[in-house]
Design an enzyme around this catalytic site. Structure first.
Site, PDB file in Angstrom:
ATOM      1  N   GLY A  12       0.837  -1.202   0.000  1.00 19.14           N
ATOM      2  CA  GLY A  12       0.000   0.000   0.000  1.00 19.14           C
ATOM      3  C   GLY A  12       0.868   1.246   0.000  1.00 19.14           C
ATOM      4  N   GLY A  76       1.047  -7.978  -5.965  1.00 15.66           N
ATOM      5  CA  GLY A  76       2.028  -8.474  -6.943  1.00 15.66           C
ATOM      6  C   GLY A  76       3.123  -9.332  -6.344  1.00 15.66           C
ATOM      7  CB  ILE A 140       0.073   4.711   7.470  1.00 14.75           C
ATOM      8  CG1 ILE A 140      -0.965   3.622   7.182  1.00 14.75           C
ATOM      9  CG2 ILE A 140       0.317   5.581   6.258  1.00 14.75           C
ATOM     10  CD1 ILE A 140      -2.376   4.163   6.991  1.00 14.75           C
ATOM     11  CG  ASP A 141      -0.750  -0.293   9.010  1.00 11.02           C
ATOM     12  OD1 ASP A 141      -1.510   0.679   8.880  1.00 11.02           O
ATOM     13  OD2 ASP A 141      -0.842  -1.330   8.324  1.00 11.02           O
ATOM     14  CD  GLU A 237      -7.511  -1.176   9.388  1.00 12.07           C
ATOM     15  OE1 GLU A 237      -8.325  -0.794   8.537  1.00 12.07           O
ATOM     16  OE2 GLU A 237      -6.319  -1.448   9.108  1.00 12.07           O
ATOM     17  NE  ARG A 289     -25.766  10.890  12.964  1.00 12.93           N
ATOM     18  CZ  ARG A 289     -26.854  10.623  13.680  1.00 12.93           C
ATOM     19  NH1 ARG A 289     -26.851   9.623  14.560  1.00 12.93           N
ATOM     20  NH2 ARG A 289     -27.954  11.358  13.541  1.00 12.93           N
ATOM     21  CG  HIS A 295      -7.798   3.947   1.220  1.00  7.87           C
ATOM     22  ND1 HIS A 295      -8.992   3.322   1.483  1.00  7.87           N
ATOM     23  CD2 HIS A 295      -6.888   2.971   1.018  1.00  7.87           C
ATOM     24  CE1 HIS A 295      -8.810   2.005   1.419  1.00  7.87           C
ATOM     25  NE2 HIS A 295      -7.549   1.776   1.145  1.00  7.87           N
ATOM     26  NE  ARG A 298      -2.587   3.126   1.523  1.00  2.00           N
ATOM     27  CZ  ARG A 298      -3.160   1.980   1.106  1.00  2.00           C
ATOM     28  NH1 ARG A 298      -3.527   1.091   2.003  1.00  2.00           N
ATOM     29  NH2 ARG A 298      -3.334   1.747  -0.162  1.00  2.00           N
TER      30      ARG A 298
HETATM   31  O1  F6P Z   1      -1.117  -1.503   5.670  1.00  2.00           O
HETATM   32  C1  F6P Z   1      -1.557  -0.222   5.394  1.00  2.00           C
HETATM   33  C2  F6P Z   1      -3.034  -0.198   5.307  1.00  2.00           C
HETATM   34  O2  F6P Z   1      -3.337   1.137   5.078  1.00  2.00           O
HETATM   35  C3  F6P Z   1      -3.787  -0.763   6.507  1.00  2.00           C
HETATM   36  O3  F6P Z   1      -3.794   0.094   7.598  1.00  2.00           O
HETATM   37  C4  F6P Z   1      -5.137  -1.036   5.910  1.00  2.00           C
HETATM   38  O4  F6P Z   1      -5.839  -2.056   6.581  1.00  2.00           O
HETATM   39  C5  F6P Z   1      -4.785  -1.482   4.534  1.00  2.00           C
HETATM   40  O5  F6P Z   1      -3.551  -0.896   4.211  1.00  2.00           O
HETATM   41  C6  F6P Z   1      -5.784  -1.144   3.470  1.00  2.00           C
HETATM   42  O6  F6P Z   1      -5.315  -1.615   2.258  1.00  2.00           O
HETATM   43  P1  F6P Z   1      -6.045  -1.530   0.858  1.00  2.00           P
HETATM   44  O7  F6P Z   1      -5.191  -0.649   0.023  1.00  2.00           O
HETATM   45  O8  F6P Z   1      -6.048  -2.934   0.369  1.00  2.00           O
HETATM   46  O9  F6P Z   1      -7.414  -0.969   1.073  1.00  2.00           O
END
Ligand code: F6P
Length: 374
Positions: A12, A76, A140-141, A237, A289, A295, A298
């Site tokens: 990612g 990939g 980011i994790d 999450e 709520r 994303h 990211r």
């Molecule tokens: O590993 C980074 C991450 O952003 C996770 O925090 C998240 O669960 C996952 O990628 C989401 O990935 P995708 O791009 O498959 O939605």
């Protein structure tokens, strides 16, 4: 003849990838090394993949930009390469020999692979097949164990913190319970860091299974003792209730990992059920709520910290390549950038310690971690 190395981004995307590329290219040029950019992660080295020369001119100004100019994929894996069949089924093949051949054909002395645990594990397997590799820890994790921080993490935390700051004002205006679901897979780093930075009232992380009655008690105590009618909750999450399960939107498939999703809405449903059963209605029932930040965490430009750490990682990776010190991952060790053997860098998750300082700090400042209150 000048030495040539390959550079790719895998898994990612995250803020800071372009800053690493920018830095590798410049530090490599300084060492007299040419860089070939490989597009779309390891896919670029499998049949039909694309590579292109990357020099200072081709990468001018990209250190400020989010994403990756090389493209990336989290599907990939050359050892389990997925191809969709006409009937819709997916078949996995081992294409790793193609990658080894491509590295030789392109005359690459080795590869710099910028990636998270998945990409670094692939890199490690390729190194065992004779492809010299240097890894750069991205995600980011922040869940890689051999480095004190990955790049991208603090930019994601800033995005989550800003979202919480905004949710606070609307929560306060409407007397609502606001839940923000943030990323992190099995690690609660983004949740705890953003929750602390924004002063959330409740932070729920995978490392500490929560109890709905405890969260409810925290909401009640805000209403009863603090005369505050809103509550801000950040939920990772991967968080789950004690005795419950993690929430996924898609199970792991052929060559793919499971996709998380639903933790925030699951908590909302549990709270709403509890309000309808045991809540003292004389004060009104709080509305709940949920926002799933997704994303956004990211995307966008890397913050100052991530730009700097990305540049330091990239320069160090190029210097290791110049010195022929392959099969290592660059790492932040305290305030120094060093490196560790690739074999040590993979397979061990870096999780939030349930009784570590960060959790203790959260508890000390009155944040409920979901397992007990007060
Ligand atoms: O590993 C980074 C991450 O952003 C996770 O925090 C998240 O669960 C996952 O990628 C989401 O990935 P995708 O791009 O498959 O939605």
């Amino acid at each position: 003849m000048a030495k040539t190395i390959g550079l790719l981004t895998g898994g990612g995307d995250c803020p800071g990838l372009n800053a690493v590329i920018w830095s590798v290219v410049r530090a490599a040029a300084h060492e007299g090394i040419e860089v070939l950019g490989i597009e779309d992660g390891f896919e670029g080295l499998i049949a039909g993949g694309t590579v292109r020369k990357l020099g200072p001119a081709e990468t001018r100004g990209i250190h400020r930009e989010g994403g990756t100019v090389l493209g990336t994929t989290n599907r990939g894996n050359p050892f389990r390469y997925r191809t969709e069949q006409p009937d819709g089924s997916v078949v996995e093949t081992d294409c790793s020999d193609d990658v080894v051949r491509a590295v030789r054909r392109l005359g690459l002395e080795g590869l710099i692979t910028i990636g998270g645990d998945g990409s670094l594990a692939i890199a490690h397997e390729l190194s065992k097949k004779g492809v010299p590799i240097i890894g750069v820890p991205k995600t980011i994790d922040n869940d890689l164990s051999a480095t004190d921080n990955t790049f991208g993490f603090y930019s994601a935390v800033t995005t989550a913190m800003e979202a919480l700051d905004k949710l606070k004002t609307t929560a306060e205006s409407h007397d609502r319970v606001m839940i923000l679901e943030v990323m992190g897979r099995d690690a609660g780093w983004i949740a705890i860091a953003s929750g602390l930075a924004a002063g959330a009232h409740c932070i729920l992380i995978p490392e500490i299974p929560y109890r709905t009655d405890v969260v409810l008690e925290r909401i009640r105590s805000r209403w009863a003792e603090e005369q505050r009618n809103y509550t801000l909750i950040v939920v990772a999450e991967g968080a789950f209730s004690a005795g419950g399960d993690k929430s996924y939107v898609q199970a792991a498939g052929v060559g793919t990992v499971a996709r998380f999703g639903g933790a925030g809405h699951q908590l909302q449903a549990a709270l709403e059920a509890a309000f309808s059963e045991g809540w003292d209605r004389r004060r009104g029932v709080p509305e709940v709520r949920t926002t799933v930040l997704g994303h956004l965490q990211r995307g966008g430009s890397p913050g100052a910290y991530d730009r700097i750490i990305s540049m330091r990682f990239g320069a160090h990776a190029a210097q290791l390549a110049a010195a022929g010190k392959w099969n290592r991952m660059v790492a932040l060790q305290g305030i120094e950038i060093g490196s560790v053997p690739l074999a040590e860098a993979i397979g061990k998750q870096h999780l939030v310690e349930a009784d570590g300082q960060l959790v203790q700090t959260a508890r000390a400042v009155g944040i409920c971690m979901g397992d007990r209150w007060p």
